[in-house]
Design an enzyme around this catalytic site. Structure first.
Site, short mmCIF file in Angstrom:
data_model
loop_
_atom_site.label_atom_id
_atom_site.label_comp_id
_atom_site.label_asym_id
_atom_site.label_seq_id
_atom_site.Cartn_x
_atom_site.Cartn_y
_atom_site.Cartn_z
N TRP A 29 0.83 -1.21 0.00
CA TRP A 29 0.00 0.00 0.00
C TRP A 29 0.86 1.26 0.00
O TRP A 29 0.54 2.24 -0.67
CB TRP A 29 -0.97 0.00 1.17
CG TRP A 29 -2.00 -1.10 1.08
CD1 TRP A 29 -2.17 -2.14 1.94
CD2 TRP A 29 -2.98 -1.28 0.04
NE1 TRP A 29 -3.19 -2.95 1.51
CE2 TRP A 29 -3.71 -2.45 0.35
CE3 TRP A 29 -3.30 -0.57 -1.13
CZ2 TRP A 29 -4.75 -2.92 -0.46
CZ3 TRP A 29 -4.35 -1.05 -1.93
CH2 TRP A 29 -5.04 -2.20 -1.59
N ASP B 105 -1.32 6.64 6.44
CA ASP B 105 -2.42 5.77 6.04
C ASP B 105 -2.67 4.82 7.22
O ASP B 105 -1.83 3.98 7.54
CB ASP B 105 -2.01 4.99 4.78
CG ASP B 105 -3.06 3.96 4.35
OD1 ASP B 105 -4.08 3.81 5.04
OD2 ASP B 105 -2.83 3.32 3.30
N LYS C 150 -11.99 -1.72 6.90
CA LYS C 150 -11.11 -2.60 7.68
C LYS C 150 -11.58 -2.63 9.14
O LYS C 150 -11.76 -3.69 9.70
CB LYS C 150 -9.66 -2.13 7.61
CG LYS C 150 -9.14 -1.87 6.20
CD LYS C 150 -8.89 -3.15 5.40
CE LYS C 150 -8.77 -2.91 3.91
NZ LYS C 150 -7.59 -2.21 3.46
C1 LIG Z 1 -7.09 -1.74 2.12
C2 LIG Z 1 -6.06 -0.68 2.21
C3 LIG Z 1 -5.98 0.36 1.27
C4 LIG Z 1 -6.87 0.46 0.07
O1 LIG Z 1 -8.15 0.73 0.42
P1 LIG Z 1 -9.33 0.85 -0.66
O2 LIG Z 1 -10.41 1.39 0.20
O3 LIG Z 1 -9.60 -0.50 -1.20
O4 LIG Z 1 -8.90 1.81 -1.70
C5 LIG Z 1 -5.03 1.33 1.47
N1 LIG Z 1 -4.18 1.27 2.51
C6 LIG Z 1 -4.22 0.28 3.42
C7 LIG Z 1 -3.24 0.27 4.55
C8 LIG Z 1 -5.15 -0.73 3.29
O5 LIG Z 1 -5.20 -1.73 4.19
#
Ligand SMILES: *Cc1c(COP(=O)(O)O)cnc(C)c1O
Length: 363
Positions: free
Chosen positions: A105, A175, A199
């Site tokens: 990511w 993030d 998540k």
């Molecule tokens: C799942 C995830 C993403 C991507 O998320 P989307 O909502 O599918 O765009 C980005 N960063 C992390 C750390 C993730 O776990």
């Protein structure tokens, strides 16, 4: 759990929601608080929905002790759109940004940012399959960088920062998609935090952005309107139709977290759940963890048996016993158990018991 015959879902996302939240949403499905309609059908301009989004924001501010000089935005586009919005808005002076690469990511965010400016990899753990978090301090970042970027919890590789990098005056962007609300965070250490909801917070559809006010309003003139943080900040996340129902569920999750005692209590429970699994993993040679113990994630726990066919058998047998989605990410294989906030302790107990039995049967 038995009442509804539910499985334990160990997916990295979308993932489980607290049962009490689902029950509350079900109870309010047909007639929300006497309005005669569900939140799904409600105008986002109605007083009822305004109250829902206002309460969600205020509960989130309480949970994370968000300082007054930060805005909370409820956006769409997932974590992925933030990979673009961050550089489009935050490359505001020198056009330079430094990224720490700790997994897929972070790498995707870096590759996207490269379209917009002079982006440097300040550190990377790719040399060792992203199994650890590099130690970085001020000296590792360009003094004139517009921001430093990290992925705080690495969903695919199962690592989490054991520290917050000191970036001096450079805004730190994180993030937190896969660890949001699993711990208390000193928001003032960050310029911007974002998290996709699916998540640890709500169904897919909303991305939460917490941004320091001075970082708003610097997007270039040709920035598409939706991609400018300023429009969302000025309009209270209602420049256009927001993901109303998802925001409502997120609000119920915030209420639930407050009701159990907030993030310190949630964190204590997460430490306990992950501890049970790590303790067992550390006690056996049959399964091997793939991460540096000091950088382990509480949310995503990755391990292998060392035999691909055995890994697949594990995933399949677990599924048959009501433990779903234990397969590692398609890019790395192996096994991954995601123990987000809403995974009940009983789910972890059941998994560990299964692992012991599987070990005995397949040794
Ligand atoms: C799942 C995830 C993403 C991507 O998320 P989307 O909502 O599918 O765009 C980005 N960063 C992390 C750390 C993730 O776990």
């Amino acid at each position: 759990m038995a009442k509804y015959d539910r499985i334990y879902n160990f997916s990295a996302g979308p993932s489980m929601l607290p049962l009490s939240v689902l029950e509350k949403a079900a109870g309010e499905m047909f007639n929300y608080h006497g309005t005669g309609e569900s939140v799904m059908e409600m105008s986002h301009r109605s007083a009822e929905f305004q109250a829902i989004i206002d309460k969600a924001e205020s509960d989130l501010r309480d949970l994370l002790c968000i300082p007054d000089n930060y805005k909370v935005l409820f956006l769409q586009g997932g974590g992925t759109l933030q990979f673009s919005m961050v550089p489009m808005n935050l490359l505001r002076n020198t056009g330079k940004a430094d990224y720490i690469l700790t997994g897929s990511w972070a790498k995707k965010a870096y590759e996207e940012a490269c379209k917009f400016g002079d982006i440097k990899v300040a550190a990377s753990s790719e040399d060792d399959q992203f199994s650890y978090i590099p130690v970085c301090g001020r000296e590792d970042f360009r003094a004139d960088a517009d921001y430093v970027y990290i992925c705080y919890n690495n969903t695919i590789f199962g690592t989490h920062y054991p520290y917050i990098p000191d970036t001096g005056d450079i805004p730190l962007v994180a993030d937190m998609s896969s660890c949001f609300l699993s711990e208390e965070i000193d928001v003032s250490r960050f310029g911007l935090i974002f998290a996709g909801a699916q998540k640890n917070v709500a169904p897919a559809g909303v991305t939460i952005v917490i941004i320091r006010e001075d970082l708003i309003g610097h997007a270039g003139e040709k920035t598409p309107v939706y991609l400018d943080y300023k429009i969302h900040a000025d309009k209270g996340s209602m420049y256009n139709t927001p993901p109303c129902y998802t925001i409502y569920i997120a609000g119920l999750v915030f209420e639930y977290l407050k009701s159990i005692g907030g993030l310190s209590e949630m964190h204590r429970m997460d430490v306990e759940k992950a501890g049970k699994l790590y303790d067992y993993l550390d006690s056996t040679d049959f399964y091997k963890t793939t991460t540096d113990p000091k950088d382990r994630s509480l949310m995503n726990i990755t391990f292998v048996t060392g035999d691909k066919e055995l890994d697949a058998k594990f995933v399949e047998e677990a599924r048959a016993q009501g433990m779903a989605n234990l397969k590692g990410h398609r890019s790395v294989g192996g096994i991954r158990a995601s123990l987000y906030n809403a995974m009940p302790p009983e789910g972890v107990d059941k998994l560990v018991a299964f692992m012991k039995k599987f070990e005995t049967e397949n040794k």
